[in-house]
Design an enzyme around this catalytic site. Structure first.
Site, short mmCIF file in Angstrom:
data_model
loop_
_atom_site.label_atom_id
_atom_site.label_comp_id
_atom_site.label_asym_id
_atom_site.label_seq_id
_atom_site.Cartn_x
_atom_site.Cartn_y
_atom_site.Cartn_z
N ARG A 284 21.50 -48.32 0.08
CA ARG A 284 20.34 -48.75 -0.70
C ARG A 284 19.64 -47.49 -1.21
O ARG A 284 19.92 -46.38 -0.75
CB ARG A 284 19.38 -49.61 0.12
CG ARG A 284 18.74 -48.89 1.30
CD ARG A 284 17.78 -49.78 2.06
NE ARG A 284 17.09 -49.03 3.12
CZ ARG A 284 16.22 -49.56 3.97
NH1 ARG A 284 15.93 -50.84 3.90
NH2 ARG A 284 15.63 -48.81 4.88
N ASN B 258 10.91 -51.30 -2.60
CA ASN B 258 10.76 -51.26 -1.14
C ASN B 258 10.83 -49.82 -0.67
O ASN B 258 11.83 -49.14 -0.89
CB ASN B 258 11.88 -52.06 -0.45
CG ASN B 258 11.69 -52.11 1.06
OD1 ASN B 258 10.81 -52.81 1.56
ND2 ASN B 258 12.49 -51.35 1.78
N GLU B 259 9.72 -49.35 -0.10
CA GLU B 259 9.68 -48.03 0.53
C GLU B 259 10.14 -46.93 -0.43
O GLU B 259 11.15 -46.26 -0.22
CB GLU B 259 10.51 -48.01 1.81
CG GLU B 259 10.02 -48.97 2.87
CD GLU B 259 10.83 -48.94 4.15
OE1 GLU B 259 10.28 -49.27 5.21
OE2 GLU B 259 12.04 -48.58 4.09
N GLU C 69 5.71 -54.28 7.44
CA GLU C 69 6.73 -54.36 8.48
C GLU C 69 6.14 -53.79 9.77
O GLU C 69 5.86 -52.60 9.84
CB GLU C 69 8.00 -53.58 8.11
CG GLU C 69 8.68 -54.05 6.84
CD GLU C 69 9.90 -53.22 6.47
OE1 GLU C 69 10.38 -52.43 7.34
OE2 GLU C 69 10.39 -53.33 5.34
N TRP D 254 20.30 -48.74 13.25
CA TRP D 254 21.43 -49.00 12.37
C TRP D 254 22.72 -48.82 13.18
O TRP D 254 22.71 -48.28 14.29
CB TRP D 254 21.42 -48.03 11.20
CG TRP D 254 20.36 -48.31 10.17
CD1 TRP D 254 19.37 -49.25 10.24
CD2 TRP D 254 20.20 -47.64 8.93
NE1 TRP D 254 18.60 -49.21 9.11
CE2 TRP D 254 19.08 -48.22 8.28
CE3 TRP D 254 20.86 -46.60 8.29
CZ2 TRP D 254 18.63 -47.81 7.03
CZ3 TRP D 254 20.43 -46.18 7.05
CH2 TRP D 254 19.32 -46.77 6.42
N GLU E 66 22.02 -53.12 9.49
CA GLU E 66 20.86 -53.26 10.38
C GLU E 66 21.05 -54.33 11.46
O GLU E 66 20.08 -54.96 11.88
CB GLU E 66 19.60 -53.56 9.56
CG GLU E 66 19.15 -52.36 8.73
CD GLU E 66 17.79 -52.59 8.07
OE1 GLU E 66 17.06 -51.60 7.91
OE2 GLU E 66 17.47 -53.73 7.71
#
Length: 693
Positions: free
Chosen positions: A113, A151-152, A314, A322, A364
């Site tokens: 990602r 995201n992030e 979160e 991971w 994950e």
């Protein structure tokens, strides 16, 4: 500009949910259980681009329509994520120019990602399309309350070297400097024959001998990356404002090479953070007295500086990991609840656990959520249920209140980014910030972590604090120096550390005595200096005042040898050894109604303790509450001045709190004969009894 906050009337609990990962037969049971736990919000969609657009120009929203409808039937509010952190395979295959690259030009391929680059025109085009399609489709759905952008930002990597980034950097530099002459001056290219004569010669840092690019170029690289993120996010935010104006917009994270204050001020309604305090516990520390997961409160303080009331998008809900990296053990019984209230203490009014159920496939599979694979109740679920009951009971009393502190540690993006590359000042800041934060924590003195980037020229924002600590501001502009001078004139106490003020905004060393633009304010100059490293040992400090200097302390990491220039300067400590024994190490100069302090070293725990004694700083609760060091004490204050005092026990054993009997615990613990026993990892929120009746 006023800081932007989430606006809620009660504390809310939520959870991250991935309907695409589970059979629809599970949704009903999942949503029923959430409501039973007082979970009222879910986040969805941030990684689902391949489902939203399975092939170029073909959009399918039916699965998420059904998920949204099901959530709405159970009165769950939904935060929808734009899915741009994970471009689908057809996009990266057909348009490889969207991929990010390593410094040597190697492309980061599909399979992870965040493998895209912010500056690809083609990627921006596709992101605008998917954002608009989603906004148009979901804008009127009654379950959706807001959007999370991407995201992030800058997680996984915060450097970008695709061809599109080099091209965009060149244009950014043209806008910033206008001419190559101005750029060459800013980057000091006269050194080593680096002078640029054509704009096409300009690139982001590329591999060099000894891996040592021009430091002024390296500083501008970080500024460029931050601007690129904001430009990229703006594309999505503008579309959402246009198409779905009734929904709020946020994003989550707190990652490198991004001015999150500017991002929030320009684009968001409030900032969100992802809180995983166990990251602070899994790496060995040479400090036996380390704050461990309690140190995560410093990150939460940085988040609070962006949005005084914020969202935890979160919140750690189990062991994390991971398949190939990151392995965190299970939170001990009580720790998940403790970490939730750690977030609440520091300003979170909406907390979403990550995630509802642990993934059974993918990278994950060991990043555990509330529910395990088997979906049976476990102790993490029971802790979340307890938090849900407590939020229902006390949420309307806490939401909207803000953290209260009278001292702040200052930070700024320029020094953080410059310090990544500059070993002569960069390592000092984390060392000194940690020492201040730890000693303030152990003394139960609440502290803010304040970015000067958000202050501008507004001295009133600084005057909220009795004391400011600016540990190692190597880059210090004349404008910032003037602001700090005004703060001192009007009654503030300001403490600098070594390596202050010797660089300008471009990272050039000034041709004037250190500490540059604050030398007059401090009444000293730096006559000499040395790194403390290898065989060079840190000298002890000899205190010239007995008031408060109760601990032996050493002048660590770097030593500025000070020369007093103003007869009103007080020398509070001298170096006790080496060739500069007897020379000033700590000075104080009164200016206007305040004081400017200069300490010529990095701050150690012992040095900070002595400074706190000299400053006569004490805990705001010391007159009526005594707590051991293992307990974090913080205050959330309402507009009417009423206070909620949080007690968080990070210890594996119980803690005895001494407290007067006119206080009560909102979470139900009894105060018997002036004492309250907090169990291991326990939490209490104290209020005056009259306020809770």
């Amino acid at each position: 500009m006023m800081a932007k906050s989430i606006k809620l009337h009660t504390l809310q609990l939520g959870v991250c949910y991935y309907p695409e990962h589970w059979s629809e037969e599970l949704w009903k049971e999942d949503f029923e259980r959430m409501r039973e736990m007082n979970i009222s919000a879910i986040r969805i969609g941030e990684f689902a681009w391949a489902l939203f657009e399975p092939e170029e120009g073909v959009f399918e929203f039916e699965l998420f329509d059904r998920a949204l409808n099901a959530a709405h039937r159970y009165s769950l509010q939904v935060i929808m994520g734009t899915p741009t952190a994970t471009p689908p395979a057809w996009l990266t295959h057909n348009y490889p120019e969207v991929l990010n690259a390593a410094a040597d030009g190697t492309l980061y391929r599909h399979g992870m990602r965040r493998h895209y680059n912010y500056n690809s025109p083609k990627y921006r085009e596709f992101c605008a399309i998917i954002t608009r399609e989603m906004a148009e489709h979901f804008k009127d759905h009654p379950a959706i309350i807001g959007w999370q952008l991407d995201n992030e930002f800058n997680c996984e990597t915060n450097v970008f070297y695709a061809e599109a980034d080099h091209v965009a950097f060149r244009e950014w530099a043209k806008r910033k400097y206008g001419t190559l002459d101005a750029l060459n001056r800013a980057w000091g290219t006269v050194v080593w024959s680096q002078t640029y004569t054509e704009w096409e010669q300009i690139h982001l840092p590329r591999p060099t001998v000894a891996d040592s690019p021009n430091p002024h170029l390296a500083l501008d690289e970080k500024r460029f990356i931050s601007d690129s993120v904001i430009e990229f996010a703006r594309i999505q935010a503008d579309i959402l404002r246009e198409v779905a104006p009734n929904h709020w917009i946020t994003t989550n994270g707190l990652f490198g090479h991004l001015d999150s204050h500017a991002l929030t001020d320009e684009l968001l309604d409030f900032f969100s953070y992802d809180s995983y305090p166990q990251f602070s516990t899994i790496f060995p520390s040479a400090d036996e007295n380390s704050l461990l997961d309690r140190k995560w409160s410093l990150n939460l303080s940085a988040t609070r500086d962006i949005s005084p009331n914020f969202c935890i998008m979160e919140q750690q809900a189990g062991p994390g990991g991971w398949v190939n990296r990151i392995d965190m053990p299970s939170p001990r019984p009580g720790q998940m609840r403790l970490w939730t209230y750690q977030s609440v203490l520091h300003g979170a009014d909406l907390v979403l656990y990550f995630r509802w159920r642990t993934a059974t496939v993918g990278t994950e599979i060991y990043w555990h959520g509330l529910n395990d694979y088997h979906n049976r109740p476990n102790r993490r679920v029971h802790e979340a249920e307890q938090v849900g009951r407590e939020f229902a009971k006390i949420g309307d009393m806490i939401a909207g209140t803000t953290y209260k502190a009278n001292i702040a540690i200052l930070r700024d993006y320029d020094n953080e980014w410059d310090g990544e590359f500059d070993v002569w000042h960069g390592p000092l800041t984390a060392r000194s910030t940690n020492a201040w934060f730890k000693r303030l924590q152990y003394r139960h003195i609440p502290v803010d972590y304040v970015s000067l980037s958000a202050i501008g020229a507004d001295v009133a924002k600084l005057l909220r604090y009795q004391v400011l600590v600016y540990p190692h501001a190597a880059i210090l502009s004349e404008e910032t120096a003037a602001l700090l001078k005004t703060y001192v004139e009007r009654g503030g106490k300001l403490i600098f550390g070594a390596r202050t003020g010797y660089k300008n905004i471009h990272g050039h060393c000034r041709m004037q005595p250190f500490p540059g633009p604050v030398a007059e304010l401090c009444g000293i100059t730096v006559e000499d200096f040395t790194l403390i490293k290898g065989t060079v040992k840190a000298p002890a400090l000899r205190w010239t005042t007995s008031t408060g200097a109760s601990q032996e302390a050493f002048a660590e990491a770097f030593n500025d040898i000070l020369q007093v220039e103003d007869p009103t300067v007080e020398v509070l400590a001298e170096y006790a050894s080496d060739y500069y024994a007897g020379r000033p190490a700590l000075t104080r100069r009164k200016h206007g109604s305040g004081e400017a302090w200069y300490y010529g070293a990095a701050f150690s725990d012992q040095a900070v303790d002595n400074l706190l004694n000299l400053l006569a700083l004490s805990s705001p609760i010391s007159a009526w509450l005594q707590a051991p060091q293992q307990v974090e004490v913080g205050i959330r204050e309402a507009d009417d001045g009423s206070e909620h005092v949080f007690l968080l026990n990070y210890g594996a054993d119980s803690a005895l709190i001494g407290v007067k009997e006119d206080y009560t615990d909102l979470l139900g613990a009894s105060i018997a004969e002036g004492s309250l026993e907090l169990p291991a990892y326990g939490v209490a929120i104290l209020v005056k009894s009259s306020a809770s009746d």
